[in-house]
Design a protein around this motif. Structure first.
Motif, mmCIF file in Angstrom:
data_model
loop_
_atom_site.group_PDB
_atom_site.id
_atom_site.type_symbol
_atom_site.label_atom_id
_atom_site.label_comp_id
_atom_site.label_asym_id
_atom_site.label_seq_id
_atom_site.Cartn_x
_atom_site.Cartn_y
_atom_site.Cartn_z
ATOM 1 N N ASP A 1 -62.870 -14.899 -41.342
ATOM 2 C CA ASP A 1 -61.681 -14.485 -40.604
ATOM 3 C C ASP A 1 -62.026 -13.664 -39.365
ATOM 4 O OD1 ASP A 1 -62.511 -12.222 -41.928
ATOM 5 O OD2 ASP A 1 -60.555 -11.730 -42.786
ATOM 6 N N GLY A 2 -63.223 -13.898 -38.803
ATOM 7 C CA GLY A 2 -63.542 -13.380 -37.478
ATOM 8 C C GLY A 2 -64.063 -11.971 -37.413
ATOM 9 N N CYS A 3 -64.595 -11.456 -38.517
ATOM 10 C CA CYS A 3 -65.067 -10.068 -38.546
ATOM 11 C C CYS A 3 -66.589 -10.008 -38.582
ATOM 12 C CB CYS A 3 -64.495 -9.352 -39.760
ATOM 13 S SG CYS A 3 -65.004 -7.614 -39.903
ATOM 14 N N VAL A 4 -67.171 -9.207 -37.689
ATOM 15 C CA VAL A 4 -68.589 -8.873 -37.814
ATOM 16 C C VAL A 4 -68.647 -7.743 -38.833
ATOM 17 C CG1 VAL A 4 -70.689 -8.155 -36.642
ATOM 18 C CG2 VAL A 4 -68.972 -9.506 -35.417
ATOM 19 N N ALA A 5 -69.030 -8.100 -40.067
ATOM 20 C CA ALA A 5 -68.926 -7.175 -41.193
ATOM 21 C C ALA A 5 -70.243 -6.496 -41.532
ATOM 22 C CB ALA A 5 -68.412 -7.924 -42.424
ATOM 23 N N TRP A 6 -71.338 -6.916 -40.894
ATOM 24 C CA TRP A 6 -72.647 -6.291 -41.144
ATOM 25 C C TRP A 6 -73.527 -6.550 -39.936
ATOM 26 C CZ3 TRP A 6 -74.751 -2.756 -44.098
ATOM 27 C CH2 TRP A 6 -76.148 -2.661 -44.211
ATOM 28 N N LEU A 7 -74.084 -5.499 -39.387
ATOM 29 C CA LEU A 7 -75.029 -5.630 -38.279
ATOM 30 C C LEU A 7 -75.844 -4.359 -38.182
ATOM 31 C CD1 LEU A 7 -76.191 -7.091 -35.800
ATOM 32 C CD2 LEU A 7 -74.333 -6.102 -34.444
ATOM 33 N N CYS A 8 -77.158 -4.512 -38.256
ATOM 34 C CA CYS A 8 -78.094 -3.407 -38.071
ATOM 35 C C CYS A 8 -78.895 -3.692 -36.802
ATOM 36 C CB CYS A 8 -79.045 -3.276 -39.262
ATOM 37 S SG CYS A 8 -78.206 -2.965 -40.825
ATOM 38 N N LEU A 9 -79.064 -2.682 -35.968
ATOM 39 C CA LEU A 9 -79.797 -2.843 -34.721
ATOM 40 C C LEU A 9 -80.727 -1.662 -34.510
ATOM 41 C CD1 LEU A 9 -76.842 -4.058 -32.446
ATOM 42 C CD2 LEU A 9 -78.823 -5.424 -33.112
ATOM 43 N N PRO A 10 -81.930 -1.926 -33.948
ATOM 44 C CA PRO A 10 -82.399 -3.194 -33.379
ATOM 45 C C PRO A 10 -83.184 -4.076 -34.345
ATOM 46 C CG PRO A 10 -83.906 -1.447 -32.776
ATOM 47 C CD PRO A 10 -82.809 -0.798 -33.584
ATOM 48 N N ARG A 11 -83.335 -3.644 -35.636
ATOM 49 C CA ARG A 11 -84.127 -4.405 -36.592
ATOM 50 C C ARG A 11 -83.277 -4.719 -37.820
ATOM 51 N NH1 ARG A 11 -89.968 -1.693 -37.574
ATOM 52 N NH2 ARG A 11 -88.886 -1.281 -39.543
ATOM 53 N N PHE A 12 -83.774 -5.658 -38.627
ATOM 54 C CA PHE A 12 -83.112 -5.972 -39.881
ATOM 55 C C PHE A 12 -82.867 -4.722 -40.723
ATOM 56 C CE2 PHE A 12 -85.346 -10.019 -38.978
ATOM 57 C CZ PHE A 12 -84.317 -10.932 -39.161
ATOM 58 N N ASP A 13 -83.848 -3.813 -40.756
ATOM 59 C CA ASP A 13 -83.772 -2.655 -41.646
ATOM 60 C C ASP A 13 -83.386 -1.373 -40.919
ATOM 61 O OD1 ASP A 13 -86.141 -2.472 -40.238
ATOM 62 O OD2 ASP A 13 -87.431 -2.206 -41.994
ATOM 63 N N SER A 14 -82.833 -1.492 -39.715
ATOM 64 C CA SER A 14 -82.310 -0.327 -39.013
ATOM 65 C C SER A 14 -81.014 0.138 -39.669
ATOM 66 C CB SER A 14 -82.045 -0.656 -37.545
ATOM 67 O OG SER A 14 -83.224 -0.984 -36.861
ATOM 68 N N GLU A 15 -80.541 1.318 -39.242
ATOM 69 C CA GLU A 15 -79.242 1.779 -39.699
ATOM 70 C C GLU A 15 -78.151 0.843 -39.186
ATOM 71 O OE1 GLU A 15 -78.841 5.823 -38.445
ATOM 72 O OE2 GLU A 15 -80.086 6.581 -40.071
ATOM 73 N N SER A 16 -77.079 0.744 -39.946
ATOM 74 C CA SER A 16 -76.022 -0.206 -39.599
ATOM 75 C C SER A 16 -75.147 0.322 -38.461
ATOM 76 C CB SER A 16 -75.151 -0.485 -40.824
ATOM 77 O OG SER A 16 -74.495 0.694 -41.250
ATOM 78 N N VAL A 17 -74.633 -0.616 -37.682
ATOM 79 C CA VAL A 17 -73.587 -0.362 -36.686
ATOM 80 C C VAL A 17 -72.237 -0.790 -37.255
ATOM 81 C CG1 VAL A 17 -72.726 -1.011 -34.401
ATOM 82 C CG2 VAL A 17 -75.176 -0.614 -34.749
ATOM 83 N N PHE A 18 -72.221 -1.956 -37.921
ATOM 84 C CA PHE A 18 -71.049 -2.455 -38.624
ATOM 85 C C PHE A 18 -71.435 -2.686 -40.083
ATOM 86 C CE2 PHE A 18 -70.478 -4.583 -34.315
ATOM 87 C CZ PHE A 18 -69.597 -3.625 -33.827
ATOM 88 N N ALA A 19 -70.570 -2.259 -41.009
ATOM 89 C CA ALA A 19 -70.898 -2.411 -42.430
ATOM 90 C C ALA A 19 -69.647 -2.500 -43.293
ATOM 91 C CB ALA A 19 -71.780 -1.245 -42.894
ATOM 92 N N SER A 20 -68.576 -3.089 -42.772
ATOM 93 C CA SER A 20 -67.345 -3.155 -43.551
ATOM 94 C C SER A 20 -67.479 -4.043 -44.777
ATOM 95 C CB SER A 20 -66.192 -3.651 -42.677
ATOM 96 O OG SER A 20 -66.453 -4.940 -42.157
ATOM 97 N N ILE A 21 -68.539 -4.839 -44.865
ATOM 98 C CA ILE A 21 -68.768 -5.627 -46.073
ATOM 99 C C ILE A 21 -69.003 -4.719 -47.273
ATOM 100 C CG2 ILE A 21 -71.285 -5.857 -45.808
ATOM 101 C CD1 ILE A 21 -70.964 -8.777 -46.729
ATOM 102 N N LEU A 22 -69.420 -3.469 -47.005
ATOM 103 C CA LEU A 22 -69.708 -2.518 -48.074
ATOM 104 C C LEU A 22 -68.670 -1.412 -48.198
ATOM 105 C CD1 LEU A 22 -73.573 -2.157 -47.629
ATOM 106 C CD2 LEU A 22 -72.352 -3.469 -49.372
ATOM 107 N N ASP A 23 -67.939 -1.149 -47.106
ATOM 108 C CA ASP A 23 -66.938 -0.087 -47.161
ATOM 109 C C ASP A 23 -66.051 -0.168 -45.928
ATOM 110 O OD1 ASP A 23 -66.533 2.723 -48.775
ATOM 111 O OD2 ASP A 23 -65.989 2.936 -46.661
ATOM 112 N N ASP A 24 -64.784 0.159 -46.092
ATOM 113 C CA ASP A 24 -63.858 0.121 -44.956
ATOM 114 C C ASP A 24 -64.292 1.043 -43.830
ATOM 115 O OD1 ASP A 24 -62.290 -1.711 -46.260
ATOM 116 O OD2 ASP A 24 -60.853 -0.232 -47.018
ATOM 117 N N ASP A 25 -64.972 2.131 -44.161
ATOM 118 C CA ASP A 25 -65.422 3.073 -43.141
ATOM 119 C C ASP A 25 -66.784 2.713 -42.557
ATOM 120 O OD1 ASP A 25 -63.164 4.648 -43.267
ATOM 121 O OD2 ASP A 25 -63.945 5.912 -44.871
#
Length: 625
Positions: free
Chosen positions: A24-48
């Protein structure tokens, strides 16, 4: 918390990091600049956790697919008034050498909207929450978009859509008409770097096209498999490439952390690291596509990261994608987890477990890929010979096994088996290693390990090889005995083990469990889903035993759970049939590639078998628990 099924997500990758996006068009997980960096988007795990969604304002249907030969995603949304196409990618520049896809990736997420009929109202919400949701980014409008700062990082959102900014969130509502096109991008800058100017729309569209070309150029060089399930095998190869970290050659187990093995349970692990085991199996799958650069990159990474550990004892089982050794585990207490599956974990406490199987997996991959690695450089020769010596020295010690069971070490059968593989393959590689004088010693120890497995790993009461020496517990990893060549697939003990596993470890969907989980086996509460890799292992064993109809049946049961864009998680819920676990999972796609290849070979054997040898064995139906 998110309750959208795991199977309704898709993967974007620039071979540095990965985005997980929803249907439904949501970027729900993204860590930058590496796979194991801290997340920028993480709504797949929590609304916040933060998100960036773009979606129609009214109820809609959606169809998704990757652009042919690429990891660029195209989603088409249809409402009562119109339709719109959303094309998404993590930007890849055009490499000078297609083998080196991902070099100089700019850490930019691209999203292009095209109205393909009628008119349609859309909504957008841009809500970055860096630092695993601990930072509310400050948003400032700039010409051509806005800049988000916080947590020492800067994000530049490129958009011509007017936004309302409040509370660290930018929102917009806009209408598109047939033929309209809107291009958006989000660029990442490390701490201390000035904000990048927003991309112009034309640059975003060009970047999408370049990214498609970069993936297709790589695919054209490597996608040579022509057997059954060709499209799935080719796509899985791209998924495995997408899970590799270009700067070092590391391969992550999955793009996410803490997607659970059972809904609401605590079996939630961080898979954004490079396991020696998983990566070695991945190299075997990529071998089907003949990937010499990948083999050299991976062995260079492991030799560099792992060689220093051997003189101190065991080879470490996993590393950060840059070769980091300390992956200390912690929890994120302020996150609820997917469908309330807590705790959410960052890091992985298994990093310092001794696991003896890694020696065999590395040497098995080296033997398989020997021609692609040739000539072996001196440091690789030294590293591989030290792995064989370590297997010979430690094979009779207990460890935590392939499944990284968090309890007292045991004498796990799979660990012994892979130590045998390490010494068997080292002896076969003696010419390339220049160590003929070590062959007799390696083979002698391999024979002792084999004798121990056949004597202590076989349980006559169960009628099978079991999880550990003296155990009554079945474990699907025993299916590897014929796959690595310790015994042939038609050996009565192998067939009896296959029968026991199909009788007791298969769920109502025909999928194989790793083992019957529970506190008495793995020291963890609750159960888990069925393991897709193990189902593919079963298909391979059946194919190698020329039981092709049964092998095809097992394979089809596994791929029945692939989502609409060809992706697999780690497990499947034994009750609902939903995908479970981190996503997408390299192990599952490795299993798919290798099982398809094994069935292809079995069908070739059947096609050339003289009629006088009789008909193939009658397929036996799988039995439900």
């Amino acid at each position: 918390m998110s309750d959208l099924p795991i199977g309704q997500h898709a993967l974007l990758s620039d071979r540095h990091s990965a985005a997980v996006v929803t249907s439904d068009g949501c970027v729900a997980w993204l860590c930058l600049p590496r796979f194991d960096s801290e997340s920028v988007f993480a709504s797949i795990l929590d609304d916040d956790g933060g998100h960036w969604w773009i979606r129609p304002a009214e109820p809609t249907s959606v169809e998704r697919a990757y652009v042919d030969g690429s990891m660029v995603l195209r989603s088409t949304y249809r409402t009562g008034s119109g339709s719109v196409e959303l094309v998404e990618a993590l930007e890849l520049p055009a490499p000078a050498d297609p083998h080196r896809i991902g070099v100089d990736a700019p850490h930019t997420l691209l999203r292009v909207l095209r109205c393909t009929g009628g008119s349609i109202d859309l909504e957008m919400e841009f809500r970055p929450r860096p630092g695993y949701g601990t930072v509310v980014a400050h948003l400032d409008p700039v010409p051509g978009g806005l800049v988000a700062t916080g947590g020492g990082e800067t994000l530049t959102l490129s958009t011509t859509v007017p936004c309302v900014i409040a509370g660290g969130t930018a929102t917009a509502r806009f209408r598109m008409h047939d033929g309209d096109e809107i291009a958006l991008a989000m660029q990442f800058q490390d701490a201390g770097s000035p904000p990048s100017p927003p991309y112009a729309a034309g640059r975003i569209i060009t970047a999408i096209d370049t990214t498609v070309t970069a993936w297709r150029d790589w695919s054209d060089l490597h996608q040579t498999y022509q057997g059954p399930w060709r499209d799935l095998v080719h796509h899985s190869g791209r998924v495995l490439k997408a899970l590799s970290y270009q700067p070092t050659g590391a391969i992550v187990a999955a793009a996410t952390t803490s997607l659970p093995e059972v809904v609401g349970g605590a079996r939630n692990w961080d898979y954004r690291y490079s396991w020696v085991r998983d990566a070695s199996f991945t190299m075997r799958a990529l071998w089907v596509a003949a990937c010499p650069h990948e083999a050299n990159d991976f062995f260079g990474f492991i030799a560099s990261a792992g060689a220093a550990a051997l003189p101190r004892g065991h080879l470490q089982i996993m590393y950060g994608v840059g070769g980091e050794r300390d992956l200390t585990e912690r929890t994120v207490p302020h996150w609820a987890g997917w469908r309330g599956s807590a705790p959410v974990r960052i890091g992985n406490g298994a990093w310092n477990q001794p696991q003896l199987d890694v020696y065999g997996e590395l040497l098995d991959a080296a033997a398989l890929l020997a021609d692609q690695l040739a000539p072996f450089p001196p440091d690789l020769r030294d590293f591989l010979s030290s792995l064989a010596d370590a297997a010979a020295a430690h094979w009779n010690e207990p460890d935590h096994g392939i499944w990284e069971i968090r309890g007292a070490p045991r004498h796990y059968l799979f660990s012994k088996l892979m130590c045998w593989v390490a010494l068997d393959r080292a002896a076969a590689l003696a010419d390339r290693l220049g160590l003929h004088d070590r062959v007799d010693g390696w083979r002698g120890t391999a024979d002792r390990i084999r004798d121990a497995i056949l004597a202590d790993g076989w349980n006559p009461r169960v009628g099978a090889f079991t999880q550990s020496f003296g155990s009554d517990h079945l474990d699907a990893s025993a299916l590897m005995i014929p796959l690595v060549g310790l015994l042939p697939p038609d050996d009565p003990r192998v067939r009896s083990t296959v029968d026991a596993i199909t009788a007791h470890l298969i769920d109502d969907h025909g999928l194989v469990r790793r083992y019957l989980a529970g506190p008495d086996v793995d020291r963890l509460p609750g159960t888990e889903g069925s393991f897709l890799l193990c189902t593919f292992w079963l298909a391979r064993v059946l194919a190698d035993d020329d039981r092709v109809p049964e092998a095809r049946d097992a394979f089809e049961r596994a791929i029945a759970h692939i989502n609409d864009v060809g992706l697999l998680a780690e497990e499947v819920d034994s009750g609902t049939g939903e995908q479970l676990g981190n996503f997408p999972q390299a192990f599952s796609h490795v299993g798919l590639v290798n099982a398809a290849w094994a069935i292809s070979l079995a069908e070739e054997r059947a096609a050339t078998r003289p009629a006088s040898r009789g008909m193939p064995r009658r397929a036996r139906r799988w039995r439900r628990v």
